[in-house]
Design an enzyme around this catalytic site. Structure first.
Site, PDB file in Angstrom:
ATOM      1  N   ARG A 104       0.801  -1.072   0.069  1.00  9.82           N
ATOM      2  CA  ARG A 104      -0.064   0.039   0.024  1.00  9.82           C
ATOM      3  C   ARG A 104       0.864   1.313   0.011  1.00  9.82           C
ATOM      4  O   ARG A 104       2.003   1.069   0.463  1.00  9.82           O
ATOM      5  CB  ARG A 104      -0.973   0.053   1.187  1.00  9.82           C
ATOM      6  N   THR A 377      -8.963   0.513  -9.763  1.00  9.02           N
ATOM      7  CA  THR A 377      -8.236  -0.572  -9.508  1.00  9.02           C
ATOM      8  C   THR A 377      -8.588  -1.709 -10.221  1.00  9.02           C
ATOM      9  O   THR A 377      -9.357  -1.786 -11.396  1.00  9.02           O
ATOM     10  CB  THR A 377      -9.001  -0.947  -8.039  1.00  9.02           C
ATOM     11  N   THR A 395      -3.735  -0.798  -7.669  1.00  6.33           N
ATOM     12  CA  THR A 395      -4.803   0.506  -7.715  1.00  6.33           C
ATOM     13  C   THR A 395      -3.765   1.558  -7.882  1.00  6.33           C
ATOM     14  O   THR A 395      -2.620   1.678  -7.488  1.00  6.33           O
ATOM     15  CB  THR A 395      -5.624   0.545  -6.606  1.00  6.33           C
ATOM     16  N   GLU A 416      -4.005   8.166  -3.811  1.00 10.07           N
ATOM     17  CA  GLU A 416      -4.440   7.433  -2.514  1.00 10.07           C
ATOM     18  C   GLU A 416      -4.551   8.485  -1.188  1.00 10.07           C
ATOM     19  O   GLU A 416      -5.224   8.108  -0.371  1.00 10.07           O
ATOM     20  CB  GLU A 416      -3.542   6.523  -2.196  1.00 10.07           C
ATOM     21  N   SER A 448      -7.865   0.925   2.926  1.00 11.22           N
ATOM     22  CA  SER A 448      -8.201   0.389   1.536  1.00 11.22           C
ATOM     23  C   SER A 448      -9.524  -0.723   1.792  1.00 11.22           C
ATOM     24  O   SER A 448      -9.557  -1.068   2.601  1.00 11.22           O
ATOM     25  CB  SER A 448      -6.958  -0.370   0.916  1.00 11.22           C
ATOM     26  N   SER A 449     -10.030  -0.667   0.324  1.00 11.75           N
ATOM     27  CA  SER A 449     -11.115  -1.615   0.306  1.00 11.75           C
ATOM     28  C   SER A 449     -10.742  -3.166  -0.448  1.00 11.75           C
ATOM     29  O   SER A 449     -11.548  -3.989  -0.568  1.00 11.75           O
ATOM     30  CB  SER A 449     -12.281  -1.111  -0.282  1.00 11.75           C
ATOM     31  N   GLY A 469     -13.645   0.353  -5.708  1.00 12.71           N
ATOM     32  CA  GLY A 469     -13.750   1.223  -4.629  1.00 12.71           C
ATOM     33  C   GLY A 469     -14.350   0.501  -3.437  1.00 12.71           C
ATOM     34  O   GLY A 469     -13.975  -0.717  -3.152  1.00 12.71           O
TER      35      GLY A 469
END
Length: 583
Positions: A104, A377, A395, A416, A448-449, A469
């Site tokens: 990430r 993403t 993403t 982000e 994050s998802s 998302g």
């Protein structure tokens, strides 16, 4: 009154695992290796890149590097070297090992909440979503180096070769890429480095034209030859920092050089004889998935009236997203009560609050944390001939990320920073809120998802994930429930989708996802529905979500299959014979 069937997990025959968990008794004979490989990704050229590397003797992890890098070239609307991602990996040899690679993006030190407020104290959405202040320090290049070096069999240069070729020689622009650029054109054309890539011929990308990215090819070549230092130090790093600072941002060379991926233990939980292995924080997806599926494990969903099943699923979504808002963040910076939130006992308590005949208004839940004891993403799924597997979601956040390409790099930077709670309690671009747990801090990773996931039963293995998302989480939920219901890989990829995220208190759905009778019953229960069919003219509009990519291994018959989302006309799921990979 709708009939309600309860599922009692304890009636399933089970055997104990070494870690104390139980799974359903395994059949006497199941295949130990597929003998073939399957790759499902959002673009055929990326799927082909993965097989090219497998044919050279690589394993699933080398293929993951190849697919990831190729998508970074051919899907700049969704991911790239300027973004980040999560790699969920399984090593098949021995007892098997699962590992979660957290790549990430990380917040720069200068990116404090004050930097994203207008003069009157409101969230400056333009700064949060566009340009240099929107971009966090990228993590994907470090992940490619890490995965290749620690888990792959081939040199990094071999796995990056297909992506380098695609960037240098070009690929045909497809309709989704053309539409995405048109939607973000005003932002993209603010920056000279971006114009040099996407307006190289004087005009925006057009379907069928060849898009060449020579600067990106050179950046990939430097990554291939110099590894981590090829991106995070040296000439590329200098160009990245200079490009950001030229547009008013404040990245530093030290921040780039300090970036590291983190290996984390995946989340695990049980659902009706399946072990689900999924993403831990800083993803919110795995925790939410564990909550929703364990809430729903209290009912035999397959025997329920469709309206009741949908109602209960929506209520599980509502409760998981409420907890997401208050408790989840980067575990290296805040305490995330994962053990409590993913406990079956906690899920049972949430289940007890669900009225099977009425919707629970979201504002009936406390607006404060309580004490606890879309096309953006991309995702791909891989299983190789020896049973190694990878579920990878990566993403740049919104379409084309921040829109900023630092000149000379070809690297489109992410946006982000908008995934942080830059203004506590105010929704971000995806309409989800956050509070202190997800506030920015130097080096901190935004919530994050992304939810790359494995499902494992004694005789089946499924690999799945999707972009979308905040809807990623609920799409993976519906896909996982589909596999549990016995659907195949392509059927799961094509499942209709609906979504609820606590706030706003509304059920969203794709065109045609809810049968009119089901929709009417849900409204009668008190749900507020926002459907594409509900137009002024009364005519249905076309509206779809996500880009699910799945692989399914039926170990009883040793049959491997892949599913690529039919909503995406350039995706590809393929099964091919490849040379076995020795441990």
């Amino acid at each position: 009154m709708l009939a309600l069937f309860l599922f009692v997990p304890s009636v399933l025959p089970a055997v104990a695992r070494a870690d104390g968990r139980t799974v359903a008794n395994a059949p006497a004979e199941v295949a130990q290796r597929p003998g073939q490989a399957a790759i499902a990704s959002a673009h055929k050229l990326a799927t082909d890149a993965g097989f090219e590397v497998l044919d050279k003797g690589g394993n699933a992890f080398d293929a993951a590097v190849a697919v990831s890098a190729a998508l970074s070239v051919v899907e700049p609307i969704s991911s790239g070297l300027g973004g980040g991602g999560f790699f969920l990996l399984h090593q098949a040899q021995g007892a098997g090992k699962d590992v979660f690679i957290d790549a990430r993006e990380a917040a720069p030190a200068a990116a404090t909440m004050d930097q994203y407020r207008t003069a009157d104290g409101k969230l400056d959405s333009d700064r949060a979503e566009n340009g240099p202040w929107a971009a966090a320090i990228p993590g994907l290049p470090a992940a490619l180096v890490h995965v290749a070096g620690k888990y792959g069999r081939l040199p990094l240069a071999e796995s990056l070769a297909p992506a380098i070729r695609l960037a240098r020689d070009g690929f045909p622009v497809y309709a989704k890429l053309e539409r995405g650029y048109a939607a973000r054109r005003d932002v993209m054309e603010r920056y000279p480095g971006t114009r040099a890539v996407f307006l190289a011929g004087g005009q925006p990308p057009r379907q069928g034209q060849l898009l060449k990215q020579p600067d990106l090819a050179r950046t990939l070549e430097r990554l291939a030859s110099h590894g981590f230092d090829g991106f995070y130090r040296g000439p590329v790093a200098k160009k990245l920092v200079a490009g950001v600072r030229a547009e008013g941002g404040r990245w530093t060379a030290d921040e780039l050089a300090a970036y590291r991926v983190h290996e984390r233990e995946p989340l695990r939980f049980g659902y009706r004889g399946w072990e689900v292995v999924t993403a831990p924080p800083p993803s919110s997806g795995g925790v939410a998935l564990a909550q929703m599926m364990q809430i729903l494990a209290g009912w035999d969903l397959a025997r329920l009236d469709p309206a009741l099943r949908t109602h209960l699923t929506i209520e599980s979504m509502r409760r998981a997203f409420r907890d997401r808002t208050f408790y989840l963040g980067d575990p290296d910076f805040v305490h995330v009560p994962v053990d409590v939130l993913t406990s079956p006992h906690y899920a049972a308590g949430l289940r007890a609050t669900i009225n099977p005949e009425k919707a629970t208004p979201s504002d009936s839940f406390s607006g404060r944390p309580t004490p606890l004891e879309d096309d953006e993403t991309t995702h791909f799924s891989i299983v190789d001939a020896d049973g190694n597997r990878a579920a990878v979601t990566q993403t740049v956040n919104l379409l084309f990320g921040s829109g900023l390409v630092p000149p000379g790099t070809g690297v489109l930077l992410n946006n982000e920073m908008d995934d942080f709670a830059l203004q506590p309690g105010q929704p971000n671009a995806f309409g989800v809120m956050g509070f202190e747990a997800n506030a920015p801090a130097p080096g901190k990773r935004p919530l994050s998802s992304m939810t790359p996931t494995f499902m494992v039963s004694p005789d089946h293995v499924a690999v799945l994930g999707t972009p979308g998302g905040s809807r990623i989480i609920t799409m993976v939920l519906l896909g996982a429930l589909g596999f549990a219901d016995g659907l195949g890989a392509q059927e799961v990829a094509a499942l209709p989708r609906y979504h609820h995220q606590w706030m706003p208190d509304v059920v969203q759905a794709e065109s045609g996802a809810l049968d009119p009778d089901v929709a009417a019953k849900l409204r009668a229960m008190g749900h507020v529905l926002k459907l594409p069919e509900d137009t002024v003219s009364g005519r249905a509009s076309s509206h779809t979500w996500g880009n699910m990519q799945t692989v399914f291994w039926d170990r009883r018959g040793n049959v491997l299959s892949g599913g690529s989302d039919p909503r995406n006309d350039v995706g590809s799921a393929q099964v091919r014979a490849t040379a076995p990979v020795a441990p």
